[in-house]
Design an enzyme around this catalytic site. Structure first.
Site, PDB file in Angstrom:
ATOM      1  N   SER A 113      -5.498  -3.249  15.711  1.00  0.00           N
ATOM      2  CA  SER A 113      -6.889  -2.822  15.529  1.00  0.00           C
ATOM      3  C   SER A 113      -7.809  -3.920  16.058  1.00  0.00           C
ATOM      4  O   SER A 113      -7.592  -5.098  15.793  1.00  0.00           O
ATOM      5  CB  SER A 113      -7.139  -2.579  14.036  1.00  0.00           C
ATOM      6  OG  SER A 113      -8.509  -2.756  13.744  1.00  0.00           O
TER       7      SER A 113
ATOM      8  N   ASP B  83     -10.303   2.322  15.191  1.00  0.00           N
ATOM      9  CA  ASP B  83     -11.034   2.607  13.953  1.00  0.00           C
ATOM     10  C   ASP B  83     -12.397   3.182  14.284  1.00  0.00           C
ATOM     11  O   ASP B  83     -13.275   2.480  14.799  1.00  0.00           O
ATOM     12  CB  ASP B  83     -11.212   1.307  13.145  1.00  0.00           C
ATOM     13  CG  ASP B  83      -9.910   0.839  12.530  1.00  0.00           C
ATOM     14  OD1 ASP B  83      -9.281   1.637  11.813  1.00  0.00           O
ATOM     15  OD2 ASP B  83      -9.525  -0.329  12.758  1.00  0.00           O
TER      16      ASP B  83
ATOM     17  N   GLY C 256     -10.205  -7.786   7.990  1.00  0.00           N
ATOM     18  CA  GLY C 256     -10.184  -9.090   7.334  1.00  0.00           C
ATOM     19  C   GLY C 256     -10.155  -9.075   5.813  1.00  0.00           C
ATOM     20  O   GLY C 256     -10.477 -10.076   5.175  1.00  0.00           O
TER      21      GLY C 256
ATOM     22  N   ASP D 146      -2.082   0.238   6.782  1.00  0.00           N
ATOM     23  CA  ASP D 146      -3.280  -0.288   7.436  1.00  0.00           C
ATOM     24  C   ASP D 146      -4.121  -1.150   6.504  1.00  0.00           C
ATOM     25  O   ASP D 146      -4.654  -0.665   5.511  1.00  0.00           O
ATOM     26  CB  ASP D 146      -4.111   0.901   7.952  1.00  0.00           C
ATOM     27  CG  ASP D 146      -5.314   0.472   8.781  1.00  0.00           C
ATOM     28  OD1 ASP D 146      -5.436  -0.718   9.112  1.00  0.00           O
ATOM     29  OD2 ASP D 146      -6.131   1.367   9.096  1.00  0.00           O
TER      30      ASP D 146
END
Ligand code: DX5
Ligand code: ZN
Length: 212
Positions: free
Chosen positions: A6, A32, A143, A173
């Site tokens: 991602s 995303d 993050g 994910d």
């Protein structure tokens, strides 16, 4: 272990990041898409995504964090690199209708579940899908810290697949890195998505390898 990368939290600009992933050993580019409604942030339209990946070699695993995912199916079906198109279970009143729409295209279909959504909700859908995306963070940004409390869902999904002969892949994910990958492997996932761990480094392949 398959790895999708991602690109929404990276040390490089968008174009450079996508090029680096495309040239890496990643199995998929995880896209995303956020609409500012289902999650707080808004980022790309389908037109943006089409442009961003023109000339790209990798297959795309698209994660729609949007309300009304049905509105985007047609556009995505025209983007040649899209292999999986995933909607959130929580994003539509009748997810099966959107699943059926996607099944009528050349794309595979995925269903994503938020950390608080139980597997029991999606049991009736499991026979109709190619991917379950188990969210291990609250959707919306990269993050974040991996939520261990979702691990049991991977095991449940693996058992259900075995017992019923379903064929979906189990993808995980959020917060996947060298410290959390072993738990995900042990639980039985087929694929992981990794964002900041890979993209905030200067050696993408080394990071991807450490997840396999
Ligand atoms: C979260 C996204 C994830 C995220 C992963 O809303 O769906 O794909 O970008 O990034 P990391 O690996 O940094 O958690
Ligand atoms: Zn995602």
């Amino acid at each position: 272990m398959k790895v999708g990368v991602s690109f929404i939290s990276s040390d490089y600009d968008l174009e450079t990041t996508i090029k680096k992933i495309d040239e890496s050993t990643a199995d998929y580019i995880h896209v995303d898409m956020m609409d500012g409604q289902f999650v707080e942030t808004a980022n790309f339209t389908t037109q943006d995504i089409k442009k961003m990946f023109k000339g790209c070699n990798k297959k795309l695993d698209v994660h729609m964090m949007v309300c009304s995912p049905n509105k985007y199916v047609r556009d995505f079906s025209k983007i040649p690199n899209v292999e999986y198109l995933t909607l959130h279970y929580e994003s539509h009143r009748r997810p099966i209708d959107v699943i059926n729409m996607i099944r009528h295209t050349n794309m595979k279909v995925g269903i994503a579940i938020n950390p608080e959504t139980k597997v029991s909700h999606i049991v009736p859908l499991l026979n109709h899908i190619d991917e379950v995306l188990v969210m291990s963070v609250k959707p919306g940004k990269g993050g974040q810290k991996f939520m261990e409390e979702v691990l049991y869902k991977i095991e449940t999904l693996k058992d259900l697949r075995e017992q019923n002969g379903y064929h979906y892949i189990i993808n995980v994910d959020g917060g996947v890195n060298k410290d959390t990958i072993q738990m995900v492997k042990d639980a039985g996932a087929d694929m992981v998505v990794s964002g900041s761990y890979v993209c905030k480094s200067d050696d993408y392949d080394k990071k991807i390898d450490s997840l396999r």
